[in-house]
Design a protein around this motif. Structure first.
Motif, mmCIF file in Angstrom:
data_model
loop_
_atom_site.group_PDB
_atom_site.id
_atom_site.type_symbol
_atom_site.label_atom_id
_atom_site.label_comp_id
_atom_site.label_asym_id
_atom_site.label_seq_id
_atom_site.Cartn_x
_atom_site.Cartn_y
_atom_site.Cartn_z
ATOM 1 N N GLU A 8 31.571 35.981 36.903
ATOM 2 C CA GLU A 8 32.534 34.877 36.764
ATOM 3 C C GLU A 8 31.858 33.655 36.153
ATOM 4 O O GLU A 8 32.451 32.930 35.346
ATOM 5 C CB GLU A 8 33.131 34.530 38.136
ATOM 6 N N ILE A 9 30.594 33.418 36.529
ATOM 7 C CA ILE A 9 29.851 32.280 35.959
ATOM 8 C C ILE A 9 29.715 32.453 34.453
ATOM 9 O O ILE A 9 29.945 31.516 33.674
ATOM 10 C CB ILE A 9 28.454 32.175 36.603
ATOM 11 N N LEU A 10 29.359 33.681 34.011
ATOM 12 C CA LEU A 10 29.177 33.941 32.580
ATOM 13 C C LEU A 10 30.490 33.777 31.818
ATOM 14 O O LEU A 10 30.506 33.281 30.693
ATOM 15 C CB LEU A 10 28.597 35.338 32.369
ATOM 16 N N LYS A 11 31.617 34.166 32.463
ATOM 17 C CA LYS A 11 32.930 33.969 31.826
ATOM 18 C C LYS A 11 33.227 32.485 31.666
ATOM 19 O O LYS A 11 33.734 32.041 30.639
ATOM 20 C CB LYS A 11 34.029 34.616 32.681
ATOM 21 N N ARG A 12 32.921 31.718 32.703
ATOM 22 C CA ARG A 12 33.153 30.257 32.681
ATOM 23 C C ARG A 12 32.349 29.628 31.545
ATOM 24 O O ARG A 12 32.840 28.767 30.818
ATOM 25 C CB ARG A 12 32.744 29.624 34.004
ATOM 26 N N VAL A 13 31.084 30.053 31.431
ATOM 27 C CA VAL A 13 30.211 29.507 30.387
ATOM 28 C C VAL A 13 30.808 29.793 29.008
ATOM 29 O O VAL A 13 30.838 28.931 28.126
ATOM 30 C CB VAL A 13 28.791 30.096 30.502
ATOM 31 N N LYS A 14 31.326 30.999 28.853
ATOM 32 C CA LYS A 14 31.908 31.420 27.568
ATOM 33 C C LYS A 14 33.100 30.529 27.212
ATOM 34 O O LYS A 14 33.269 30.105 26.063
ATOM 35 C CB LYS A 14 32.340 32.887 27.661
ATOM 36 N N THR A 15 33.914 30.205 28.256
ATOM 37 C CA THR A 15 35.095 29.355 28.036
ATOM 38 C C THR A 15 34.666 27.924 27.714
ATOM 39 O O THR A 15 35.182 27.291 26.786
ATOM 40 C CB THR A 15 35.991 29.354 29.300
ATOM 41 N N ILE A 16 33.713 27.404 28.496
ATOM 42 C CA ILE A 16 33.284 26.005 28.332
ATOM 43 C C ILE A 16 32.605 25.807 26.976
ATOM 44 O O ILE A 16 32.726 24.737 26.354
ATOM 45 C CB ILE A 16 32.347 25.595 29.486
ATOM 46 N N GLU A 17 31.901 26.851 26.490
ATOM 47 C CA GLU A 17 31.166 26.743 25.224
ATOM 48 C C GLU A 17 32.078 26.445 24.041
ATOM 49 O O GLU A 17 31.642 25.898 23.031
ATOM 50 C CB GLU A 17 30.401 28.039 24.959
ATOM 51 N N LYS A 18 33.353 26.800 24.213
ATOM 52 C CA LYS A 18 34.302 26.600 23.099
ATOM 53 C C LYS A 18 34.642 25.117 22.918
ATOM 54 O O LYS A 18 35.154 24.713 21.895
ATOM 55 C CB LYS A 18 35.582 27.396 23.359
ATOM 56 N N MET A 19 34.349 24.336 23.987
ATOM 57 C CA MET A 19 34.671 22.902 23.915
ATOM 58 C C MET A 19 33.574 22.152 23.167
ATOM 59 O O MET A 19 32.444 22.635 23.065
ATOM 60 C CB MET A 19 34.816 22.335 25.337
ATOM 61 N N ASP A 20 33.956 20.991 22.704
ATOM 62 C CA ASP A 20 33.003 20.147 21.973
ATOM 63 C C ASP A 20 32.174 19.351 23.001
ATOM 64 O O ASP A 20 32.613 18.298 23.482
ATOM 65 C CB ASP A 20 33.773 19.202 21.043
ATOM 66 N N LEU A 21 31.001 19.868 23.334
ATOM 67 C CA LEU A 21 30.147 19.234 24.339
ATOM 68 C C LEU A 21 28.883 18.695 23.682
ATOM 69 O O LEU A 21 28.395 19.253 22.714
ATOM 70 C CB LEU A 21 29.750 20.239 25.426
ATOM 71 N N GLY A 22 28.366 17.641 24.215
ATOM 72 C CA GLY A 22 27.101 17.101 23.714
ATOM 73 C C GLY A 22 25.945 18.015 24.118
ATOM 74 O O GLY A 22 26.075 18.886 24.994
ATOM 75 N N LYS A 23 24.791 17.793 23.489
ATOM 76 C CA LYS A 23 23.620 18.631 23.753
ATOM 77 C C LYS A 23 23.224 18.581 25.229
ATOM 78 O O LYS A 23 22.945 19.598 25.867
ATOM 79 C CB LYS A 23 22.439 18.173 22.876
ATOM 80 N N HIS A 24 23.242 17.372 25.783
ATOM 81 C CA HIS A 24 22.804 17.191 27.176
ATOM 82 C C HIS A 24 23.721 17.970 28.133
ATOM 83 O O HIS A 24 23.249 18.667 29.038
ATOM 84 C CB HIS A 24 22.813 15.704 27.527
ATOM 85 N N THR A 25 25.039 17.846 27.942
ATOM 86 C CA THR A 25 26.007 18.539 28.817
ATOM 87 C C THR A 25 25.868 20.048 28.667
ATOM 88 O O THR A 25 25.894 20.794 29.648
ATOM 89 C CB THR A 25 27.444 18.091 28.464
ATOM 90 N N ARG A 26 25.722 20.523 27.396
ATOM 91 C CA ARG A 26 25.583 21.963 27.155
ATOM 92 C C ARG A 26 24.306 22.488 27.829
ATOM 93 O O ARG A 26 24.306 23.553 28.447
ATOM 94 C CB ARG A 26 25.535 22.219 25.639
#
Length: 928
Positions: free
Chosen positions: A714-732
């Motif tokens: 579930e964590i890996l799925k969440r990461v996959k979803t969140i990665e699609k968003m425009d996040l800064g380097k620090h947050t990523r």
């Protein structure tokens, strides 16, 4: 000298130079040294130089005197300066100043100055022996340690200067008062003056006081008699002197005898008899005493006071038979009001003769006739009670204690009477009532009467008496409460319960007070008198919530719910008992008012204060559901509660209100304290929140929760979803770090992607630190939960090329898999000795699978260390468990062990039969 005299900053330099000059001192250098030291307040040094100056240049005495006066102006008690000044005054023949200074030194009261005063007196005597004051001061200073010299000088004064004797006597008296050590010597000198000169009143008075101070009353009396004979007109002074002697030696037999004689001269019979009473303590004076009694008999025939003292004398000397005869004679002489003393003396004599019953009756008669001698009669009876405890004696003692108003002792004796079976309890109660007529407000009588009623089983009367006792003396409250508490256990009387409650209130036992009055209200809701008492107390003592709680309970019992709710919503308390009864009251009210959010809120607040978090959370949840407006109040109560349930509720309230950052702050450091069930609930709540960049922090919390739930997929799925968003380097980077643990555990492609992405963002050192952080965190968690996972994680870390980190992760793991992985790490790190030790302990284990696995590992170690011959032996042992690929290493082993061709191998087969069995070798060759 002129230059340095007013320039302080050069003083030290000048003094250094002067030290050199003063090795051969002259007048000017000594003056300069003295002046500078005076200005520096270094008086010791200054006086030293002035003494040297006076010794070497005595003609400079005027200037030296000026400097000494400067020193004494700053420090009047500088003895060295005073001493030098006295010597200068003597040398200048200024005797008035000399006398003043010597008196100041001598009469200072300072023991340390005495030696100096003595030396100065000698100096004065040597300089001018004709000066009368020289002898006077020499006597005074000799009193301390040279009395023989004082006597010699005293003779000289008596012969040559009798005119100063009066002054001498006065000054001896002053010295004697200042320095106690001189009194004996002072007495010697005064005695000498008295014997060798015409007697003066001053000398006699002085020597009497000196005798008193020297603890010599006989001498004081001898000189007093001389005073009376020499100065018959000064009787008042003689009388005062005798008073002084008597005050210091009130029990001295000679003083007593003198007082008796003088009292008789003045016709003060009672005073003479009082002194005679004390003289009876000296049996050696009996002859004198008997003669005195004969004189009394002739002067005061039939005087009952004289008779009493004579009876005392007979009693002291244990002449009991004679005493009893004299008492019978005295009965007819003594006035009726004073006969109680006769009965006292007779009672004492009869008790001494062991005629106990008659003695008790006589003492009883003494008590009955007068209270004047009752205390003495009681003393005698108390001593008898130690050896003779009888009801008759106790009754007499009770009456005696009543006479002297010692009601505590009287009460104790009355209770003691209950030990005698033939004594009627009602009679004892009558005695109590008789004493209570004299002292109705005596707490001890009331207390013991309460005990008496309790023994009889009259519980209500007993409780009433205990309550009365406390009303007269509140120090008995605790004991009275305990007594009534015992009574209440065997009686269901409402009156007793009420008394118990009131006593509990007096003692400050408000829990028992509450229980008692609640019981009264539940049994009799219409008891308006009790309600009025509680209502009034509630108005008067607003700082004690127990009264408001009790009144609220009463209102609830009467079904007056609205005023009850109004009351209890105002109550604030931290007392555990008050909180518990308040919670109980709220629970009762909530059954009827389940839709009232304030009642739920106050109930939750009370439960938090009691540490009952589970129920408090339930109450707050209901309050929040009924009135979301109470959220800030609920959060303010919960913020101090370090409790998982409280934190979850706080986070839920903040999530519901859209305060995601506040929820994040509450949860971020506390995930580890939640149970699995609580984590599941949090997961469900947070999973419903839309994943947008503004709420990314709450998603990180969800990932932490999933880590704790071991839901790596579930964590890996969440990461996959969140990665699609425009996040800064620090947050990523933060997201990938959180997911690192799951990625390391996972064998999926997504897991390897996360690891590679993190390695792309970070350099090797940073990534290594992240792995290390994960290792430490995982190790900490696994020690309590999942130790079996550690070797697998270590293997993954090792395969990524971090054997050091993998080895650190395994340091505290004591399992077979852990040791296996540890050995591989050590081999990779080329720590062959440590690896060898780790492997060898498993090579002799009985478990075939474990032994085979570690033999294979041992084979790798031997190949790494080029131990090929050893490797052949190990290869033989594990041959059957090797895969075909693994078996192919045989050629490498044998080539390195014996040469590179098979012919060489075949030639050496015979030589190696000990190393490899024939069948095994055949199989090996077949496999090649």
């Amino acid at each position: 000298m002129d230059f340095f005299s007013d320039k302080e900053k050069y003083f030290n330099w000048a003094l250094e130079k002067l030290e050199l000059i003063l090795q051969s001192p002259d007048e000017r250098s000594l003056f300069l040294a003295s002046e500078i030291n005076i200005k520096k307040n270094n008086f010791e040094k200054a006086v030293f130089y002035l003494c040297e100056l006076y010794k070497l240049f005595p003609t400079s005495s005027e200037s030296i005197e000026m400097y000494l006066l400067q020193i004494l102006e700053s420090d009047i008690n500088h003895i060295e300066a005073l001493s030098l000044l006295v010597k200068i005054m003597i040398s200048k023949n200024e005797y008035i100043k000399t006398k003043i200074l010597l008196e100041y030194i001598l009469f200072s009261g300072n023991n340390e100055w005495i030696d100096e005063a003595y030396k100065l007196s000698i100096f004065l005597k040597n300089i001018n022996s004709d000066y009368p004051e020289a002898n006077l001061f020499l006597i005074l200073t000799s009193l301390f340690n040279n009395v023989e010299q004082a006597k010699t000088v005293c003779d000289e004064i008596i012969e040559n200067n009798p005119e100063i004797l009066t002054e001498l006597i006065i000054k001896i008296s002053v010295i004697e008062n200042l320095y106690v050590l001189t009194t004996k010597n002072s007495l010697i000198i005064l005695d000498k003056i008295l014997n060798q000169t015409e007697i003066s009143e001053l000398t006699l008075v002085a020597i009497i006081f000196t005798s008193i101070n020297s603890d010599e009353p006989e001498k004081a009396l001898k000189y007093l008699q001389k005073h009376e004979l020499q100065f018959p007109n000064l009787k008042n002074i003689s009388s005062k002197l005798l008073d002084n002697i008597t005050e210091k030696f009130p029990k001295n037999k000679e003083v007593l005898k003198t007082n008796i004689i003088i009292s008789l001269r003045k016709n003060k019979l009672e005073l003479a008899l009082e002194n005679l009473k004390n003289l009876l303590d000296f049996p050696e004076e009996d002859s004198w005493t008997i003669e005195l009694f004969k004189r009394f008999e002739s002067i005061y025939p039939n005087n009952h006071l004289v008779q009493f003292r004579y009876l005392d004398f007979l009693l002291k000397r244990k002449l009991y038979s004679k005493l009893l005869i004299e008492i019978e004679k005295a009965i007819n002489i003594v006035p009726e009001k004073d006969k109680s003393y006769l009965y006292l003396i007779r009672g004492k004599a009869l008790l001494e003769k062991d005629d106990i019953e008659k003695g008790i009756l006589s003492l009883s008669k003494c008590i009955e006739l007068s209270s004047k001698y009752a205390d003495q009669a009681v003393d005698s009876l108390e001593r008898l009670k130690e050896i003779y405890n009888h009801p008759k004696l106790l009754y007499v003692l009770i009456h005696g204690y009543g006479k002297i108003e010692n009601y505590l002792k009287a009460s104790e004796c009355l209770i003691e009477l209950t030990k005698f079976k033939d004594i009627n309890e009602d009679k004892i109660i009558d005695e109590f009532n008789s004493l209570l007529k004299k002292a109705p407000t005596n707490a001890y009588l009331r207390w013991h009467l309460g005990k008496m009623f309790a023994m009889k089983g009259e519980d209500e009367k007993s409780a009433n008496q205990f309550q009365l006792a406390v009303s007269y003396d509140q120090s008995l409250a605790d004991s009275a409460y305990e007594e009534v508490d015992e009574i209440s256990k065997r009686s269901d009387s409402i009156d007793i319960v009420q008394i118990k409650g009131l006593l509990a209130e007096t003692c400050g036992k408000y829990d028992e007070f509450y229980k008692s009055f609640e019981h009264i209200f539940s049994k009799n809701p219409n008891d308006k008198k009790t309600y009025r008492y509680v209502h009034q107390k509630n108005k008067e003592e607003t700082d004690k919530p127990v009264y408001k709680i009790l009144e609220s309970r009463y209102l609830f019992i009467l079904k007056k719910y609205e005023p009850c709710i109004e009351n209890i919503l105002e109550i604030e308390t931290s007392n555990k008992f008050e909180l518990s009864v308040l919670e109980e009251l709220f629970q009762d009210i909530i059954k009827k008012y389940q839709q009232n959010p304030m009642i739920w809120f106050k109930l939750g607040k009370i439960q938090i204060a009691m540490g009952n978090y589970e129920n408090a959370i339930f109450s707050f949840q209901n309050s929040f559901k009924l009135s979301p407006d109470l959220s800030s109040d609920i959060l303010s109560v919960l913020k101090e509660a370090k409790n998982p349930d409280a934190m979850i509720l706080m986070s839920e309230i903040n999530i519901n209100e859209g305060h995601f950052d506040k929820a994040y702050e509450i949860l971020k450091d506390n995930i580890h304290i939640f149970s699995q069930e609580q984590l599941e609930n949090l997961k469900d709540n947070i999973s419903k929140i839309e994943i947008i960049p503004e709420r990314i922090n709450i998603q990180f919390i969800l990932m932490e929760i999933l880590i704790n739930l071991n839901d790596n997929d579930e964590i890996l799925k969440r990461v996959k979803t969140i990665e699609k968003m425009d996040l800064g380097k620090h947050t990523r980077e933060k997201m990938l770090i959180i997911a690192l643990g799951s990625a390391l555990k996972s064998k999926s492609a997504q897991g390897f992607k996360i690891i590679n992405k993190l390695r792309e963002i970070q350099d090797d050192e940073e990534f290594s630190l992240q792995v290390k952080h994960f290792r430490e965190k995982k190790l900490e968690d696994s020690l309590a939960k999942e130790i079996k996972d550690i070797p697998e994680i270590a293997k993954t870390i090792r395969e990524f090329g971090y054997p050091n980190e993998a080895l650190s992760l395994l340091n505290n793991i004591k399992t077979i898999n852990g040791d296996y992985e540890k050995a591989l790490c050590l081999i990779e790190l080329e720590k062959y000795n440590s690896s060898n030790m780790c492997i060898r302990k498993y090579l002799k284990t009985f478990d075939l699978n474990i032994r085979t696995n570690f033999l294979k590992l041992y084979l790798i170690l031997q190949l790494k260390t080029s131990d090929f011959r050893g490797a052949l032996g190990t290869f033989q042992k594990v041959f059957s468990s090797l895969s075909n690929d693994e078996k192919n290493i045989y050629s490498t082993i044998t080539a390195n062990a014996f040469g590179s061709t098979p012919l060489k191998i075949n030639r050496k087969i015979k030589n190696n039969r000990k190393l490899i069995k024939k069948e095994t070798l055949t199989k090996m060759m077949e496999s090649l």
